[in-house]
Enzyme design. Structure first.
Site, PDB file in Angstrom:
ATOM      1  N   LYS A  22     -70.283  75.347 113.625  1.00 42.52           N
ATOM      2  CA  LYS A  22     -68.988  75.866 112.883  1.00 42.52           C
ATOM      3  C   LYS A  22     -68.065  76.392 114.035  1.00 42.52           C
ATOM      4  CE  LYS A  22     -69.174  80.523 111.787  1.00 42.52           C
ATOM      5  NZ  LYS A  22     -68.227  81.671 112.429  1.00 42.52           N
ATOM      6  N   CYS A 117     -63.369  93.930 111.945  1.00 45.61           N
ATOM      7  CA  CYS A 117     -64.192  93.274 110.735  1.00 45.61           C
ATOM      8  C   CYS A 117     -65.612  94.125 110.879  1.00 45.61           C
ATOM      9  CB  CYS A 117     -64.421  91.852 110.737  1.00 45.61           C
ATOM     10  SG  CYS A 117     -65.730  91.473 112.053  1.00 45.61           S
TER      11      CYS A 117
HETATM   12  N1  EPU Z   1     -62.701  91.528 123.040  1.00 45.55           N
HETATM   13  C1  EPU Z   1     -61.535  92.285 123.475  1.00 45.55           C
HETATM   14  N2  EPU Z   1     -60.507  91.807 123.747  1.00 45.55           N
HETATM   15  C2  EPU Z   1     -60.107  90.499 123.121  1.00 45.55           C
HETATM   16  C3  EPU Z   1     -61.157  89.571 123.010  1.00 45.55           C
HETATM   17  C4  EPU Z   1     -62.435  90.086 122.650  1.00 45.55           C
HETATM   18  O1  EPU Z   1     -61.948  93.523 123.895  1.00 45.55           O
HETATM   19  O2  EPU Z   1     -58.978  90.195 123.154  1.00 45.55           O
HETATM   20  C5  EPU Z   1     -63.977  91.787 123.050  1.00 45.55           C
HETATM   21  C6  EPU Z   1     -64.841  91.961 121.491  1.00 45.55           C
HETATM   22  O3  EPU Z   1     -64.163  93.039 120.851  1.00 45.55           O
HETATM   23  C7  EPU Z   1     -66.163  91.873 121.932  1.00 45.55           C
HETATM   24  C8  EPU Z   1     -66.142  90.912 123.219  1.00 45.55           C
HETATM   25  O4  EPU Z   1     -65.020  90.884 123.828  1.00 45.55           O
HETATM   26  O5  EPU Z   1     -66.610  93.072 122.190  1.00 45.55           O
HETATM   27  C9  EPU Z   1     -66.563  89.651 122.720  1.00 45.55           C
HETATM   28  O6  EPU Z   1     -65.769  88.926 121.557  1.00 45.55           O
HETATM   29  P1  EPU Z   1     -65.386  87.605 121.573  1.00 45.55           P
HETATM   30  O7  EPU Z   1     -63.896  87.625 121.777  1.00 45.55           O
HETATM   31  O8  EPU Z   1     -66.129  86.626 122.440  1.00 45.55           O
HETATM   32  O9  EPU Z   1     -65.794  87.142 120.320  1.00 45.55           O
HETATM   33  P2  EPU Z   1     -65.144  86.281 119.323  1.00 45.55           P
HETATM   34  O10 EPU Z   1     -64.363  85.141 120.066  1.00 45.55           O
HETATM   35  O11 EPU Z   1     -64.039  87.035 118.322  1.00 45.55           O
HETATM   36  C10 EPU Z   1     -66.944  84.406 118.820  1.00 45.55           C
HETATM   37  C11 EPU Z   1     -67.578  83.638 117.660  1.00 45.55           C
HETATM   38  C12 EPU Z   1     -68.459  84.873 117.024  1.00 45.55           C
HETATM   39  C13 EPU Z   1     -69.600  85.200 118.313  1.00 45.55           C
HETATM   40  C14 EPU Z   1     -68.893  85.697 119.405  1.00 45.55           C
HETATM   41  C15 EPU Z   1     -69.744  86.254 120.623  1.00 45.55           C
HETATM   42  C16 EPU Z   1     -65.900  82.141 116.722  1.00 45.55           C
HETATM   43  C17 EPU Z   1     -65.016  82.094 115.596  1.00 45.55           C
HETATM   44  N3  EPU Z   1     -66.530  83.681 116.586  1.00 45.55           N
HETATM   45  O12 EPU Z   1     -66.229  85.547 118.196  1.00 45.55           O
HETATM   46  O13 EPU Z   1     -69.172  84.186 116.070  1.00 45.55           O
HETATM   47  O14 EPU Z   1     -70.449  86.336 117.774  1.00 45.55           O
HETATM   48  O15 EPU Z   1     -67.751  84.739 119.742  1.00 45.55           O
HETATM   49  O16 EPU Z   1     -70.509  85.012 121.118  1.00 45.55           O
HETATM   50  O17 EPU Z   1     -66.013  81.535 117.655  1.00 45.55           O
HETATM   51  C18 EPU Z   1     -70.591  84.188 114.066  1.00 45.55           C
HETATM   52  O18 EPU Z   1     -70.285  83.102 114.135  1.00 45.55           O
HETATM   53  O19 EPU Z   1     -71.049  84.829 113.147  1.00 45.55           O
HETATM   54  C19 EPU Z   1     -69.812  84.891 114.937  1.00 45.55           C
HETATM   55  C20 EPU Z   1     -69.288  86.220 114.812  1.00 45.55           C
END
Ligand code: EPU
Length: 420
Positions: A22, A117
């Site tokens: 996904k 979320c």
């Molecule tokens: N963060 C910031 N600022 C930003 C972006 C992120 O502070 O601009 C913080 C977030 O709040 C969090 C940390 O950085 O504390 C890491 O978040 P990240 O951005 O890596 O998460 P994401 O990209 O939103 C993706 C996956 C998630 C998975 C995480 C961590 C997708 C669509 N989603 O989320 O998947 O848990 O990386 O590996 O790729 C799932 O599939 O169930 C899911 C939640």
């Protein structure tokens, strides 16, 4: 609203074919916005989030067709709307991933700002700041990120802190068509990020440093469509292996890349399982063995994934002894704990750590799915809990696990869906 009923069924056996990932499929689908000619994608899982992404692309004027093998052809030669509306972003935060490609190719984008979320506040400041460094003008108006650039974006050096998966992906997609060199430091190394980078390179991008924390992108002027197959879903694979561990079974996951699961497989071994790998399969054997508790700390790849935390928590609940699980990525990713406690688990949460004392048995109960991986953990608990477990709000599961009832049936589990 649908519910899933899981009945305790003893052992599982056999093999299960793992779907495409996904979290690789979503950015790759959004990345199709960069291509001037059609892209053909295979191994795309059939999930709610993929349907939402296709709706989002279609709402922009992208043409999408499926062939008899369910390969998706995406033609973004004509993009009319450069907008991701609130109605779609609110159902899927990953919609933010259209910001980079729209801005990179068309110099404009209007994307609803995702809210928090269930698992955390999840800001997107790093996405926005990175694009501003590349010359974009960005304002937030009426809940929308409105981004513009005067001509092509310009290459820039961007240090991301903390490491962010979709942040890295969005900036990669913004940078591939920018003028000059972009350097992304402290980039996420998740296999899904590397899969996106490989896809972009096949379309004509020039990205080096794949799989490392420094990605160097030399901007190019055009990207063209290709045929591409999405990598297997390591989290789906890990979830079925956890089901085998919890039910003291032997089962095989096929169509996987065991390298993507290294640390997870090591933790299964620490929990007492025997693991056998070939190039594309992993077998876990937990027959006649007792689960041992394993301490877990979630971290960015290649360390232990937050998306496997809830599943290992259930393993620890049923292990002989005590363990700790520390969640360092999301501030509120223990919502499954209170549901598991209702099923008889002994868990205390303090700050970002769950302290688990193994129990001999769990008991079926009505429970509530709160996010995707939390929902998976409730199914796992239901497989061994005495009596019936009824999981409410299963739409969370449908976002990320393809054909979950069918796949579990094939392994011998009693799990069925009821619609109110
Ligand atoms: N963060 C910031 N600022 C930003 C972006 C992120 O502070 O601009 C913080 C977030 O709040 C969090 C940390 O950085 O504390 C890491 O978040 P990240 O951005 O890596 O998460 P994401 O990209 O939103 C993706 C996956 C998630 C998975 C995480 C961590 C997708 C669509 N989603 O989320 O998947 O848990 O990386 O590996 O790729 C799932 O599939 O169930 C899911 C939640």
């Amino acid at each position: 609203m649908d519910k899933l009923v899981v009945d305790c069924q003893g052992r599982l056996s056999g093999s299960v074919e793992i779907s495409g990932a996904k979290n690789a499929a979503l950015p790759i689908l959004m990345g199709c916005l960069l291509a001037e000619t059609p892209v053909r994608l295979s191994n795309v899982p059939h999930l709610m989030d993929v349907t939402t992404t296709i709706q989002l692309l279609a709402s922009m004027g992208v043409e999408i067709q499926f062939d008899e093998h369910l390969t998706i052809e995406i033609d973004a030669s004509q993009v009319k709307e450069k907008e991701a509306p609130y109605e779609l972003v609110k159902t899927m935060r990953a919609s933010i991933l259209v910001l980079g490609p729209l801005l990179g190719r068309f110099g404009e984008a209007r994307v609803s700002l995702p809210g928090g979320c269930a698992i955390g506040s999840r800001p997107v400041n790093i996405h926005i700041e990175g694009m501003e460094k590349m010359g974009a003008e960005i304002v937030v108006e009426e809940g929308y990120i409105v981004a513009k650039s005067n001509g092509r974006l310009r290459g820039a050096e961007i240090v991301m802190d903390p490491v962010t998966v979709t942040g890295t992906e969005n900036l990669l997609m913004a940078a591939v068509l920018a003028e000059g060199t972009t350097i992304l430091r402290n980039a996420a190394r998740e296999p899904e990020v590397t899969d996106l980078a490989e896809f972009l390179n096949e379309m004509g991008a020039n990205i080096t440093g794949l799989g490392t924390d420094t990605l160097v992108i030399e901007g190019v002027e055009h990207l063209m469509g290709v045929d591409y197959s999405v990598i297997p879903d390591r989290i789906e694979a890990g979830t079925y292996l956890a089901a085998a561990a919890i039910t003291q079974s032997q089962l095989t996951v096929t169509n996987v890349n065991p390298e993507h699961l290294s640390i997870v497989l090591k933790k299964f071994e620490d929990a007492g399982a025997d693991i056998f790998c070939s190039d594309t399969e992993v077998t876990l054997d937990m027959r006649n063995k007792t689960l041992k508790p394993v301490d877990i700390r979630t971290d960015p790849y290649p360390l232990f994934p937050t998306d496997m935390q809830a599943q290992f928590l259930v393993m620890n609940v049923l292990a002989e002894g005590e363990s700790t699980i520390q969640e360092t990525i999301f501030e509120n990713r223990f919502m499954h704990v209170s549901e598991l406690v209702r099923m008889g688990a002994d868990i205390t949460v303090e700050g970002n750590t769950a302290y688990v004392k193994g129990v001999k048995a769990l008991f079926g109960a009505p429970v509530m799915a709160t996010d995707l991986r939390a929902s998976a953990s409730l199914i796992l608990a239901g497989l061994v809990a005495e009596g019936k477990t009824v999981i409410n709000r299963v739409y969370h599961i449908d976002r990320g696990y393809e054909l979950i009832e069918e796949k579990f049936h094939k392994l011998g589990a009693h799990i069925y869906r009821i619609t109110d």
